[in-house]
Design an enzyme around this catalytic site. Structure first.
Site, PDB file in Angstrom:
ATOM      1  N   LYS A   1     -36.335  15.840  -4.295  1.00  0.00           N
ATOM      2  CA  LYS A   1     -37.257  16.563  -3.216  1.00  0.00           C
ATOM      3  C   LYS A   1     -37.640  16.109  -2.099  1.00  0.00           C
ATOM      4  O   LYS A   1     -37.425  16.489  -0.646  1.00  0.00           O
ATOM      5  CB  LYS A   1     -38.376  16.615  -4.555  1.00  0.00           C
ATOM      6  CG  LYS A   1     -38.072  17.118  -5.994  1.00  0.00           C
ATOM      7  CD  LYS A   1     -39.415  18.088  -5.874  1.00  0.00           C
ATOM      8  CE  LYS A   1     -39.529  18.227  -7.260  1.00  0.00           C
ATOM      9  NZ  LYS A   1     -39.989  18.648  -8.467  1.00  0.00           N
TER      10      LYS A   1
ATOM     11  N   HIS B   1     -11.998  20.888 -28.597  1.00  0.00           N
ATOM     12  CA  HIS B   1     -10.700  20.801 -27.747  1.00  0.00           C
ATOM     13  C   HIS B   1     -10.583  19.851 -26.152  1.00  0.00           C
ATOM     14  O   HIS B   1     -10.018  20.138 -25.438  1.00  0.00           O
ATOM     15  CB  HIS B   1     -10.493  22.277 -27.610  1.00  0.00           C
ATOM     16  CG  HIS B   1      -9.799  22.885 -28.978  1.00  0.00           C
ATOM     17  ND1 HIS B   1      -8.636  22.734 -29.379  1.00  0.00           N
ATOM     18  CD2 HIS B   1     -10.648  23.493 -30.094  1.00  0.00           C
ATOM     19  CE1 HIS B   1      -8.677  23.249 -30.708  1.00  0.00           C
ATOM     20  NE2 HIS B   1      -9.781  23.288 -31.089  1.00  0.00           N
TER      21      HIS B   1
ATOM     22  N   GLU C   1     -36.078  13.875 -19.554  1.00  0.00           N
ATOM     23  CA  GLU C   1     -37.288  13.776 -19.269  1.00  0.00           C
ATOM     24  C   GLU C   1     -37.869  13.107 -19.895  1.00  0.00           C
ATOM     25  O   GLU C   1     -38.507  12.111 -18.759  1.00  0.00           O
ATOM     26  CB  GLU C   1     -37.797  15.018 -18.567  1.00  0.00           C
ATOM     27  CG  GLU C   1     -37.375  14.995 -16.458  1.00  0.00           C
ATOM     28  CD  GLU C   1     -38.400  16.807 -16.179  1.00  0.00           C
ATOM     29  OE1 GLU C   1     -38.547  17.566 -16.844  1.00  0.00           O
ATOM     30  OE2 GLU C   1     -37.897  17.097 -15.151  1.00  0.00           O
TER      31      GLU C   1
HETATM   32  O1  PA5 Z   1     -40.920  19.389 -18.127  1.00  0.00           O
HETATM   33  C1  PA5 Z   1     -41.856  19.289 -16.303  1.00  0.00           C
HETATM   34  O2  PA5 Z   1     -42.347  19.460 -16.172  1.00  0.00           O
HETATM   35  C2  PA5 Z   1     -40.251  19.775 -15.007  1.00  0.00           C
HETATM   36  O3  PA5 Z   1     -39.751  20.524 -15.715  1.00  0.00           O
HETATM   37  C3  PA5 Z   1     -41.034  21.349 -14.757  1.00  0.00           C
HETATM   38  O4  PA5 Z   1     -40.675  22.212 -15.548  1.00  0.00           O
HETATM   39  C4  PA5 Z   1     -40.354  21.815 -12.820  1.00  0.00           C
HETATM   40  O5  PA5 Z   1     -39.615  20.998 -12.338  1.00  0.00           O
HETATM   41  C5  PA5 Z   1     -40.843  22.729 -13.194  1.00  0.00           C
HETATM   42  O6  PA5 Z   1     -42.159  22.448 -12.270  1.00  0.00           O
HETATM   43  P1  PA5 Z   1     -43.270  24.170 -12.013  1.00  0.00           P
HETATM   44  O7  PA5 Z   1     -43.290  25.232 -13.463  1.00  0.00           O
HETATM   45  O8  PA5 Z   1     -43.924  22.908 -11.782  1.00  0.00           O
HETATM   46  O9  PA5 Z   1     -42.367  24.942 -11.279  1.00  0.00           O
END
Ligand code: PA5
Length: 446
Positions: free
Chosen positions: A421, A307, A286
């Site tokens: 989303k 394996h 990310e």
């Molecule tokens: O690293 C990030 O920002 C994302 O992976 C969020 O943690 C994830 O989308 C969850 O978001 P939230 O904590 O707002 O529900």
């Protein structure tokens, strides 16, 4: 120095001048991070979090963990992405991937709201049936669909079992300090709340209440976890590339990326590291995977995956390098006895600990992969305990930020996550997404 970077298997892949050539860009990345002048600099709260955390909240986390341990057989932790992976990774690494089935004085811990699988949700519901339980709902935005959906279900189960008042006493909300649906709901209902600071992004939040409450509930020493991370803050503040293993790791990743190794495989020889692999994948995937750039983070547990993926790593396309976590002392060992008859022919392994066999597997594999042309970075960790894990977590976080800056991306945003989303909401008919719906349905029916 808890995390030791061993570069000895890189000799045939990297020349000294290539590392020297990184000095300028790493120095710039260091400056941008320290002076908060780089991309996404509003999200640098994690940088000194292990030293400058809210001590009062930390004490409240420990108290909450004691209460949950005293009154709950099961804790349901609701969250996704950065609000899920770190806590689970730490619990499995420090306690066990089999934590829930082992004998212990602490509650079983299950994670919900990290998918939209109705099967998994039903199974979790059946696990809490007839048992005392509490819920820790974690969402920074408070609006993420997956955890919000799971929370609706478990809140309802708690209210049916304990009544509205009783339920409130068993709900712990970890969310933004001021904004968001969850914060509003928590304030209205009077749930106990813990804060995810504005300047700490989800995937950098494991050392905040996001990770600390579930980790403490599993009986782990969160003081030692923070101490390890705090010591890492000091060590990795050194701007000198020749002295800073965290920066060297970031530089090595970038050198391999530019040489066409587009994937990094994080490897460990302990099953308990499997969820740490998942945490690492989110952190780097990310943070770096944007602007059509970035190493693909993949992972393996050896010897298990030798394996399955071993053939590809040894002999397949030359697209990856490995980063091997070498945990030097296992949490538990097993002595292999000699058998008089040697009917299975295994006496060549007898009279030694199983960890020695695992080490030989590690040594043999590193040599084989290097001979096969796969670069191996080795990160040596003395043991997998709270202190070392805190250190390692911070090592990966800081190396990730430096890697992102070297790559020229903003390591702290995640714009690409919104696309699915938007489509999902449109297809489900959520208000405000009408315009996209017809077009998406047309595409699906083509
Ligand atoms: O690293 C990030 O920002 C994302 O992976 C969020 O943690 C994830 O989308 C969850 O978001 P939230 O904590 O707002 O529900």
């Amino acid at each position: 120095m808890a995390v030791k970077l061993n570069e000895k298997y890189l000799k045939t892949f990297i020349r000294a001048h290539e590392m020297q050539g990184m000095e300028g860009v790493v120095a710039l990345a260091h400056k941008q991070l320290n002076e908060k002048t780089g991309l996404g600099s509003d999200f640098l709260g994690w940088l000194d979090l292990p030293e400058n955390y809210d001590r009062d909240e930390f004490a409240r986390i420990k108290k909450a963990a004691e209460k949950i341990t005293a009154d709950s057989e099961v804790l349901i932790v609701i969250g996704i992405g950065g609000s899920y992976l770190g806590a689970r990774a730490a619990i499995e690494a420090l306690r066990s991937p089999l934590y829930n089935s082992l004998k212990k004085q602490t509650p079983e811990i299950y994670f919900a709201g990290n998918s939209i699988s109705p099967t998994y949700l039903n199974e979790l519901i059946s696990i809490v049936d007839g048992r005392s339980f509490s819920v820790n709902v974690i969402s920074k935005s408070g609006t993420t669909t997956e955890p919000a959906l799971a929370f609706r279900v478990f809140r309802d189960l708690l209210e049916k079992k304990y009544g509205e008042q009783g339920a409130k006493d068993r709900i712990y909300a970890t969310t933004d300090a001021k904004r968001g649906t969850l914060k509003k709901l928590a304030d209205r209902q009077g749930y106990k709340t813990f804060v995810i600071a504005d300047d700490v992004g989800g995937r950098f939040s494991v050392l905040s209440a996001v990770g600390l409450l579930p980790i403490a509930c599993a009986g782990c020493d969160i003081d030692a976890l923070m101490k390890g991370a705090a010591d890492a803050v000091s060590e990795y503040a050194n701007p000198d590339l020749t002295q800073n293993p965290c920066y060297r790791y970031a530089a090595l990743r970038n050198i391999f990326y530019r040489k066409g190794r587009k994937a990094e495989m994080l490897v460990a020889y302990e099953n308990s590291f499997a969820m740490m692999n998942e945490w690492y994948k989110q952190l780097y995937g990310e943070s770096e995977g944007k602007d059509k750039k970035g190493l693909l983070p993949v992972s393996a547990i050896f010897s298990t995956d030798l394996h399955s993926l071993g053939q590809y790593i040894q002999d397949g396309s030359e697209i990856l390098f490995e980063t091997v976590i070498d945990i030097q002392t296992p949490q538990k060992d097993f002595f292999l006895e000699e058998e008089a008859e040697n009917s299975d022919g295994l006496n060549f392994l007898a009279n030694r600990n199983m960890s020695e066999v695992n080490r030989k597997a590690f040594e043999g594999t590193v040599l084989a992969h290097v001979q096969g042309g796969v670069p191996n970075i080795v990160l040596e960790i003395p043991a997998l305990n709270e202190y070392e894990l805190g250190y390692l977590i911070y090592f990966f976080e800081k190396a990730c930020a430096i890697s992102g800056y070297i790559l020229g991306v903003n390591p702290f945003d995640q714009p690409g996550v919104e696309s699915y989303k938007k489509n999902m909401f449109a297809l489900l008919g959520k208000a405000g997404y009408e315009a996209d719906r017809a077009e998406l349905e047309k595409l699906l029916n083509e």
